[in-house]
Scaffold this motif. Structure first.
Motif, short mmCIF file in Angstrom:
data_model
loop_
_atom_site.label_atom_id
_atom_site.label_comp_id
_atom_site.label_asym_id
_atom_site.label_seq_id
_atom_site.Cartn_x
_atom_site.Cartn_y
_atom_site.Cartn_z
N ALA A 137 -6.66 0.85 -14.07
CA ALA A 137 -6.85 2.30 -13.92
C ALA A 137 -7.33 2.65 -12.51
CB ALA A 137 -7.84 2.82 -14.96
N LEU A 138 -8.25 1.87 -11.99
CA LEU A 138 -8.73 2.12 -10.63
C LEU A 138 -7.63 1.87 -9.60
CD1 LEU A 138 -12.29 0.59 -10.91
CD2 LEU A 138 -11.77 2.95 -10.26
N LEU A 139 -6.86 0.81 -9.78
CA LEU A 139 -5.75 0.52 -8.87
C LEU A 139 -4.74 1.66 -8.89
CD1 LEU A 139 -4.52 -1.53 -6.91
CD2 LEU A 139 -3.39 -2.59 -8.88
N ALA A 140 -4.43 2.16 -10.07
CA ALA A 140 -3.48 3.28 -10.19
C ALA A 140 -4.02 4.53 -9.48
CB ALA A 140 -3.20 3.58 -11.66
N ALA A 141 -5.30 4.80 -9.61
CA ALA A 141 -5.89 5.96 -8.93
C ALA A 141 -5.82 5.80 -7.42
CB ALA A 141 -7.35 6.16 -9.38
N GLY A 142 -6.10 4.60 -6.93
CA GLY A 142 -6.00 4.35 -5.50
C GLY A 142 -4.57 4.48 -4.99
N GLU A 143 -3.62 3.96 -5.75
CA GLU A 143 -2.21 4.06 -5.36
C GLU A 143 -1.75 5.51 -5.38
OE1 GLU A 143 -0.28 1.43 -8.09
OE2 GLU A 143 -0.74 -0.36 -6.87
N GLU A 144 -2.20 6.27 -6.34
CA GLU A 144 -1.85 7.70 -6.41
C GLU A 144 -2.36 8.43 -5.17
OE1 GLU A 144 -3.18 11.44 -9.17
OE2 GLU A 144 -2.63 9.58 -10.21
N TRP A 145 -3.61 8.15 -4.77
CA TRP A 145 -4.17 8.74 -3.55
C TRP A 145 -3.33 8.35 -2.34
CZ3 TRP A 145 -6.41 6.06 0.63
CH2 TRP A 145 -6.95 6.90 1.62
N ALA A 146 -2.94 7.08 -2.27
CA ALA A 146 -2.14 6.59 -1.13
C ALA A 146 -0.80 7.31 -1.06
CB ALA A 146 -1.94 5.08 -1.25
N ARG A 147 -0.12 7.43 -2.19
CA ARG A 147 1.18 8.13 -2.21
C ARG A 147 1.01 9.59 -1.79
NH1 ARG A 147 1.71 5.65 -7.16
NH2 ARG A 147 3.04 3.84 -7.08
N ALA A 148 0.01 10.25 -2.34
CA ALA A 148 -0.21 11.67 -2.04
C ALA A 148 -0.52 11.89 -0.57
CB ALA A 148 -1.35 12.22 -2.91
N ASP A 149 -1.10 10.89 0.09
CA ASP A 149 -1.44 11.00 1.50
C ASP A 149 -0.30 10.53 2.41
OD1 ASP A 149 -3.57 11.89 3.27
OD2 ASP A 149 -3.71 9.80 3.92
N GLY A 150 0.85 10.19 1.83
CA GLY A 150 2.02 9.84 2.62
C GLY A 150 2.16 8.39 3.01
N ALA A 151 1.40 7.51 2.40
CA ALA A 151 1.50 6.08 2.73
C ALA A 151 2.79 5.50 2.17
CB ALA A 151 0.30 5.32 2.18
N ALA A 152 3.31 4.50 2.88
CA ALA A 152 4.51 3.80 2.43
C ALA A 152 4.18 2.68 1.44
CB ALA A 152 5.24 3.20 3.64
N GLY A 153 2.90 2.36 1.31
CA GLY A 153 2.48 1.32 0.39
C GLY A 153 1.01 1.01 0.56
N VAL A 154 0.55 0.03 -0.20
CA VAL A 154 -0.83 -0.42 -0.14
C VAL A 154 -0.81 -1.91 0.19
CG1 VAL A 154 -2.95 -0.81 -1.47
CG2 VAL A 154 -1.63 1.30 -1.80
N ARG A 155 -1.66 -2.31 1.12
CA ARG A 155 -1.80 -3.72 1.45
C ARG A 155 -3.24 -4.13 1.19
NH1 ARG A 155 -5.32 -5.51 5.43
NH2 ARG A 155 -3.78 -6.87 6.34
N LEU A 156 -3.43 -5.43 0.99
CA LEU A 156 -4.78 -5.93 0.75
C LEU A 156 -4.85 -7.39 1.15
CD1 LEU A 156 -5.05 -7.85 -2.10
CD2 LEU A 156 -4.18 -5.70 -2.99
N VAL A 157 -6.06 -7.85 1.30
CA VAL A 157 -6.34 -9.26 1.57
C VAL A 157 -7.30 -9.72 0.48
CG1 VAL A 157 -7.37 -10.88 3.20
CG2 VAL A 157 -6.06 -8.92 4.06
N THR A 158 -7.01 -10.85 -0.12
CA THR A 158 -7.92 -11.44 -1.10
C THR A 158 -8.05 -12.92 -0.82
OG1 THR A 158 -8.48 -11.57 -3.45
CG2 THR A 158 -6.17 -11.89 -2.87
N GLY A 159 -9.18 -13.46 -1.15
CA GLY A 159 -9.44 -14.87 -0.88
C GLY A 159 -8.55 -15.78 -1.70
N ALA A 160 -8.15 -16.89 -1.10
CA ALA A 160 -7.32 -17.87 -1.80
C ALA A 160 -8.04 -18.41 -3.04
CB ALA A 160 -6.96 -19.01 -0.86
N ASN A 161 -9.36 -18.41 -3.01
CA ASN A 161 -10.13 -18.91 -4.15
C ASN A 161 -10.22 -17.91 -5.29
OD1 ASN A 161 -11.75 -17.23 -2.50
ND2 ASN A 161 -13.60 -18.07 -3.41
#
Length: 142
Positions: free
Chosen positions: A92-116
């Motif tokens: 649900a939080l990821l969806a809310a963040g993606e919705e904000w990104a789309r509404a602000d004109g972003a082409a996508g969402v990127r992230l970095v997460t630890g290999a562990n």
């Protein structure tokens, strides 16, 4: 469960989530100061999920601008209290963040997460994220 903008009084819960879910032991007063900065910053969002009695988790995104592709949003943190994981809070939080990104004109969402963070990588893959490249995280403190 509701998704809402962060409030200053969410600092103790966010600090606890950071400790329990991410192993970041950052002092409460510093957590509160950072939340205050984030609330005032342009093109940054920090959403929390709460059930009316407690904060279950949070997501933070910001602009990711560069000269070699269209605008993206950077998912800085998605953290859920271990007591509330695997209950749809992260999705649900990821969806809310993606919705904000789309509404602000972003082409996508990127992230970095630890290999562990194997479970995090599995979660993102299940939500349509693909590994673009492996990289090393460097920092210089002063």
């Amino acid at each position: 469960m509701q998704i809402r903008d962060v409030l200053a009084e969410d600092a103790p819960a966010i600090r606890q989530i950071n400790r329990e879910a991410l192993d970041y032991d950052f002092p409460l007063e510093d957590t509160a100061a950072q939340i205050s900065r984030i609330i005032k910053a342009p093109n940054v969002v920090l959403f929390v999920a709460d059930d009316g009695t407690e904060v279950l988790g949070y997501v933070q995104l910001s602009d990711y601008e560069n000269t070699y592709h269209r605008p993206l949003k950077n998912l800085i943190t998605l953290a859920i209290s271990p007591r509330h994981q695997r209950r749809g809070v992260g999705r649900a939080l990821l969806a809310a963040g993606e919705e904000w990104a789309r509404a602000d004109g972003a082409a996508g969402v990127r992230l970095v997460t630890g290999a562990n963070r194997v479970h995090a990588r599995e979660f993102y893959a299940a939500n349509g994220y693909v590994v673009r490249k492996e990289q090393t995280n460097l920092i210089k403190w002063w």
